[in-house]
Structures are given as C-alpha cells and as structure tokens.
Write an enzyme that holds these catalytic residues in place. Structure first.
Site, PDB file in Angstrom:
ATOM      1  N   CYS A  56       0.837  -1.201   0.000  1.00  0.00           N
ATOM      2  CA  CYS A  56       0.000   0.000   0.000  1.00  0.00           C
ATOM      3  C   CYS A  56       0.872   1.250   0.000  1.00  0.00           C
ATOM      4  CB  CYS A  56      -0.858   0.047   1.251  1.00  0.00           C
ATOM      5  SG  CYS A  56      -1.884  -1.410   1.439  1.00  0.00           S
ATOM      6  N   LYS A 114       4.536  -3.710  -6.235  1.00  0.00           N
ATOM      7  CA  LYS A 114       5.976  -3.483  -6.087  1.00  0.00           C
ATOM      8  C   LYS A 114       6.302  -3.368  -4.604  1.00  0.00           C
ATOM      9  CE  LYS A 114       9.552  -2.334  -8.805  1.00  0.00           C
ATOM     10  NZ  LYS A 114       9.992  -3.323  -9.798  1.00  0.00           N
TER      11      LYS A 114
HETATM   12  C1  F6R Z   1       9.695 -10.006  -9.934  1.00  0.00           C
HETATM   13  C2  F6R Z   1       9.610  -9.083  -8.842  1.00  0.00           C
HETATM   14  C3  F6R Z   1       9.577  -9.616  -7.448  1.00  0.00           C
HETATM   15  C4  F6R Z   1      10.694  -8.941  -6.640  1.00  0.00           C
HETATM   16  C5  F6R Z   1      10.655  -9.401  -5.183  1.00  0.00           C
HETATM   17  C6  F6R Z   1      11.768  -8.778  -4.371  1.00  0.00           C
HETATM   18  O1  F6R Z   1       9.677  -9.333 -11.150  1.00  0.00           O
HETATM   19  O2  F6R Z   1       9.582  -7.912  -9.048  1.00  0.00           O
HETATM   20  O3  F6R Z   1       9.745 -10.994  -7.438  1.00  0.00           O
HETATM   21  O4  F6R Z   1      11.911  -9.256  -7.234  1.00  0.00           O
HETATM   22  O5  F6R Z   1       9.435  -9.044  -4.601  1.00  0.00           O
HETATM   23  O6  F6R Z   1      11.737  -7.393  -4.374  1.00  0.00           O
HETATM   24  P1  F6R Z   1      12.981  -6.535  -3.934  1.00  0.00           P
HETATM   25  O7  F6R Z   1      14.077  -6.821  -4.882  1.00  0.00           O
HETATM   26  O8  F6R Z   1      12.516  -5.116  -3.978  1.00  0.00           O
HETATM   27  O9  F6R Z   1      13.339  -6.982  -2.535  1.00  0.00           O
END
Ligand code: F6R
Length: 588
Positions: free
Chosen positions: A2, A583
């Site tokens: 969020c 994200k």
């Molecule tokens: C795949 C993707 C997710 C992230 C994962 C880790 O395309 O975006 O699998 O790689 O949630 O996120 P970070 O790297 O921000 O810890």
C-alpha cells in the site's frame, strides 16, 4: 504494497494528493481514497479501482482543504471493497487513518473496542482499529502526542500509518515500514511511504527512523521516538531522477525500463568503488557467505553462487529470504550475509537480515534505493543506480544487480574478467533496436497455456527469472527448468501444444542443450532457441550477439524480458499493474 500519503499545505491539497497517488499506484492498485480536513469535518472519498478511474467517477481531487491523507491499497485483510478501502475514520469521525503493513493483534483489539467502547466497525480490515484507538486516547489526554504513544503501545506487527485529526494535526508513524517526510517550499510538508510520491517541487527529505513518529501542525514538524523523546534527524536531497517520473514516449513503464538498460547497465555500482572494494573484501575474508533475496533478487543470489565459485573459488550459499527463518538453525555464526533487493524494503529480506544479525553475521547489501531500510541495516551497501523502477516486474534492476555481481567477481579474481560494460551496453542496443521478430513470436503464441524455459549451469537461474517474468505479467504458466532435469519429470508435460524456450549461447552447455532440444522435439513440442548460433531444430530462433562466453547471462535475459512484455501486451494485460501483485512487498 500500500502507499500512504499525508500533505499539509497553504493551498488545497487534494489535487497534489491524487497526482502523488497516481505515481505511487505501483505499490498497490486495487482501491484508492483520500480524506481531507474541511472545517472541523474530515471528508472521505474512496473507491475500488485504479486512481484515474476512481477519480473520474468521484472527483477525489476536487475536495477543498489544506491538510489531507491518501492511500492506494493492496489488500491483505479484507476483500477489495469500498468499505475496506482507506482512509478509515474512527467511529465518531474526527480521526482518519491510512495504513501500510499488518496489525497482527487487530482481532483482539477489535473485540476489546467492540465490547468495552461500543465501537461499530464498518470494514473488515486490520486498519480500522487504529483511528479508534487514537480517538479514544485523544479524548482522554487531549494531546495528540500522548494519543500516538498510547496507540503504538497497543499495536503489534510491522506497520506505518498516517493519521489526520480534525484539530489539524497530521501524524506519520513508522514501525518497520517506510515513512519519509518531504519538505517543500510554500509550507508544503508531505508524508509518504515512497519518494516517488513526492511532487516535483519537493526534493528535501527526512527518512523517519524505525519506532519514530512525526507530528505536523501549522507548517511545523516535530519528530519523536515511541517513548516521546525528541528524535535527531538529517535532511537529505533526493536524486533528480526520482522526481516527476513519467513514461516518456513509451506505452508502459515496463517497456521504458527494458529499453533503458543500455544506459542503466553502465551505472551499476558506479561512483562507489570504495564500497564495492569493501564488499569484496568482506566476502573474501569470510569463511561462510550467504546470499539472500526474494523473487528476482533471489535469482540473483543463485547467480552469485555460480559467479563467485567459478571465478573466485569462493563457496557461497543462497538462501531464499522467506526461508531464512527455517534455515536459521543451519546458519554458521559470524558469517557474511549479502542481501539483494531492488527496493530495500521487502519484509522477507529485512527479516532475514535481522535473523542474520542475531547470528552475528556481517550484513552487506545491494539495493536500488540507497536510503532504504536494508541499506541502513548494512555495514556496506552498494547502489544499483538504475533510477526508479515503476513496472511491477523487475527488469532493469535485474541486469544492474547482475552487473554488480560481475564487478565483485572480477575483483575477487583480481581482474580475471576485465569486463568492458560498454560491450554489454552495445549488445543491448543491438537487441533492442529491432524487436519485430519477438513481437511476431508473441503474436503467434498469444493463446498458449504453458511455457517452459530451460538453461543449464549459470543459465538455469536466468531460465527461472525468464519464467518468473512470463508468469508475472502474462499469466501464462511458466517454469524455469535445468535442462538435464527434463528427463526426470517435466518431459511428461511435453506435447504438440507445448513451447520450450532454450537458453543456448555457444558455451560449454551448448551440446547438452541440443540433446535436450531433440528430446523435446521427439514429443512434438516447439522450440524457441535464444542463441548466437542457429540450429535447424529451432522452430523460432532469437539471435543474440556473440560475446565472451562468461558474459552471456548478462545479455540472454533481454529477449526473455521482451517475450514477457510483448506477450502481456498481446494478451491485453497491463504489464505495469499485473493482478494480485505490487511493487515492494513490505508484508510477510
Ligand atoms: C519479480 C519481482 C519480485 C521482486 C521481489 C523482491 O519481477 O519484481 O519478485 O523481485 O518481490 O523485491 P525486492 O528486490 O525489492 O526486494
């Protein structure tokens, strides 16, 4: 996850809040809302759907008032409904809250509020207990600061929230979830979970520390720790690249970010050779090195194992961040733990770091956001420098992470790799200059149900990453498989409707891959070969440039990203906002 926002200004805040919510939508996009102080009332407007659609129907940006809060949601507790969308008001109305994270003990708090305070809940979220607790404690003390301290004393879990009081105070609270204060001219003070939420005219920020809160009133702000002591802070300037991020001439952020890679690959770890040196030294000096991450960043951890062992004889172990808790009893004390993360805010990696710390591990990290929680937990942290990645699927951050691994491997082996990253950048430019054949492929396979990606050795984690991209943004079931494992099970799934992508540059795995191709072809499945060399058994050949053998992993991922992107577009899916994902996954 969020996004939470709060804004206090000299003028109406709603238009800026809505514009910032639009930019932060990648953190969660199932519903959206704002609450604005209007006289002594707090007016709430919220709805289910994306920011622009909801705003077009209920005009969130038209509410008048100089202080307000906003939210985009990625549902954790309670379905995707208007009632569950944030902001949530307390029962009697004078306190509104937007929240990110999870209140673990919400059920017992809710029961107590219902029984002992006659609170009637309107949503099924964990959030709604917060405004009610704030209001109950505020009524007792008539002191916002006291009310916050009493409230956080009751809450369990990892969370950040922004609260709006009808007395005019805007409050931000941080407990293991990110919170940033943006300080702008004309008395603009913005509380946000993400620097992408900052409007163009705000570049000075304070990263609120864990277990701290900020109270904004009459254009002043005070920061305290959870015991009520005044907190120390520093004001930082955020890089220009994070301000006013747009898609430019591209249709989607995902497309833009794929096409940025000829530049971003040159920026990875740049300008901080000292830090790279220190990370390398720590790895060199350590008997036990664990590399950890989630999703794409975990695939990088697997690549680290191949690179560091092949080029530096360094034995490293990769551990999925979400599995660290269950592997912790096997962790050797006084080791080195290298955390990989684009956001630096994923709950799983932060938990794995805290487990590592309990075993006295030395924490190193690689992040895109240099001020993220992971960077701050590390003794040395190197930046990807690839600029904001808005597309939910990690693309340019993956190649930047890989570039840094190669740089470390090169230092570990005393320059045995001597890589010129301009060669890689040029190869990217070449592959991206004409993508029409991949677009045609995407068109021809748009109705497939399953896709397999095979690779051997270091190409296996690349196959896993390709499959992750495909399933994430195209919703086609995809699996990354080590080529030799096909005959141990997956061949059972091959028939004339199956497509298999073979990562097959001309290196020591080439001949074995061609054998796998024949095994697959005898089951009438179709082969998409990613290689610098053609082969008559490929039904579709995606040509990659010929480069030094050790460097193929850096370039073979590009066609896989392009296949995912064009397939998503062909299937009518918005690759920037795939369903059920967001994200920066800040919940466990
Ligand atoms: C795949 C993707 C997710 C992230 C994962 C880790 O395309 O975006 O699998 O790689 O949630 O996120 P970070 O790297 O921000 O810890």
């Amino acid at each position: 996850m969020c996004s939470i926002l709060g804004l206090s200004s000299d003028s109406d805040v709603a238009p800026t809040l809505v514009a910032s919510l639009k930019r932060m939508e990648y953190r969660g996009y199932d519903s959206v809302g704002v609450a604005i102080k209007n006289g002594s009332n707090i007016l709430v407007k919220k709805g289910v759907g994306k920011v622009n659609d909801v705003n077009a129907s209920i005009h969130m940006d038209k509410v008048n008032g100089n202080v307000g809060i906003g939210h985009t949601r990625w549902a954790t507790h309670g379905g995707v409904t208007v009632e569950n969308a944030h902001p949530h008001l307390c029962n009697s109305g004078p306190v509104g809250v937007v929240h990110n994270g999870i209140i673990e003990n919400y059920a017992e708090l809710r029961e107590d509020l219902e029984k002992n305070h006659n609170i009637v809940f309107k949503s099924t979220t964990d959030t709604e207990v917060i405004p009610n607790l704030l209001q109950i404690y505020f009524e007792k003390s008539h002191d916002v600061k006291r009310a916050i301290m009493d409230t956080v004393g009751k809450l369990k879990g990892h969370y950040a929230f922004v609260a709006l009081f009808n007395t005019g105070e805007l409050v931000g609270v941080r407990n293991h979830e990110p919170l940033i204060i943006g300080i702008g001219a004309t008395n603009n003070l913005l509380l946000t979970s993400d620097i992408i939420g900052l409007p163009e005219n705000i570049s000075s920020v304070i990263y609120v520390d864990n277990n701290q809160f900020v109270i904004v009133k009459d254009h002043e702000y005070d920061i305290y720790d959870f015991e009520g002591n005044v907190a120390q802070f520093t004001i930082k300037t955020i890089p220009k690249s994070y301000q006013n991020v747009t898609k430019g001439s591209f249709r989607y952020y995902t497309e833009k970010e794929i096409f940025e890679q000829p530049n971003t690959i040159l920026m990875a770890g740049e300008g901080d050779n000292n830090c790279l040196e220190k990370i390398t030294q720590s790895i060199r000096d350590s008997d036990y090195v664990y590399v950890t991450g989630s999703g794409t960043s975990y695939n990088i951890a697997v690549i680290a194992k191949y690179l560091f062992s092949r080029f530096a004889g360094k034995k490293v172990e990769h551990v999925m961040a979400s599995e660290m808790k269950y592997s912790s009893r096997y962790l050797v004390s006084d080791s080195t733990l290298f955390g990989i993360s684009q956001s630096g805010e994923s709950a799983d990696i932060l938990e794995s770091v805290s487990i590592g710390k309990k075993k006295n591990a030395k924490i190193l990290s690689m992040v895109n956001s240099k001020n993220s929680s992971l960077a701050r937990e590390s003794i040395h942290s190197i930046g990807l420098n690839c600029g904001p990645e808005v597309g939910v699927a990690a693309t340019k951050s993956f190649t930047s992470q890989m570039a840094i691994l190669y740089k470390i491997a090169d230092k570990l082996c005393e320059n045995c790799l001597a890589i010129n990253f301009h060669t890689i950048s040029n190869a990217y430019t070449k592959m991206l200059s004409n993508t029409s054949h991949i677009q045609e492929l995407a068109k021809s396979i748009k109705n497939i149900q399953n896709l397999f990606v095979i690779g051997r050795g270091i190409h296996y984690p690349i196959a896993k990453e390709g499959a992750l991209k495909i399933k994430e943004i195209t919703y086609v079931h995809a699996e990354g498989i080590a080529g030799g494992e096909l005959k141990h099970g997956p061949l059972a799934l091959m028939d004339s409707s199956t497509y298999v992508i073979v990562i097959n540059p001309d290196d020591d795995a080439y001949v074995d891959n061609i054998s796998s191709v024949h095994e697959i072809k005898s089951r009438e499945a179709k082969i998409i070969g990613i290689s610098n060399k053609p082969d008559p058994s490929y039904d579709f050949w995606i040509k990659i440039p010929t480069i030094r053998e050790e460097l193929y992993p850096l370039i073979e991922i590009i066609p896989l990203q392009l296949i995912s992107y064009y397939l998503a577009v062909e299937r009518g899916i918005d690759p920037d906002y795939p369903k059920n994902l967001a994200k920066s996954v800040t919940v466990k």
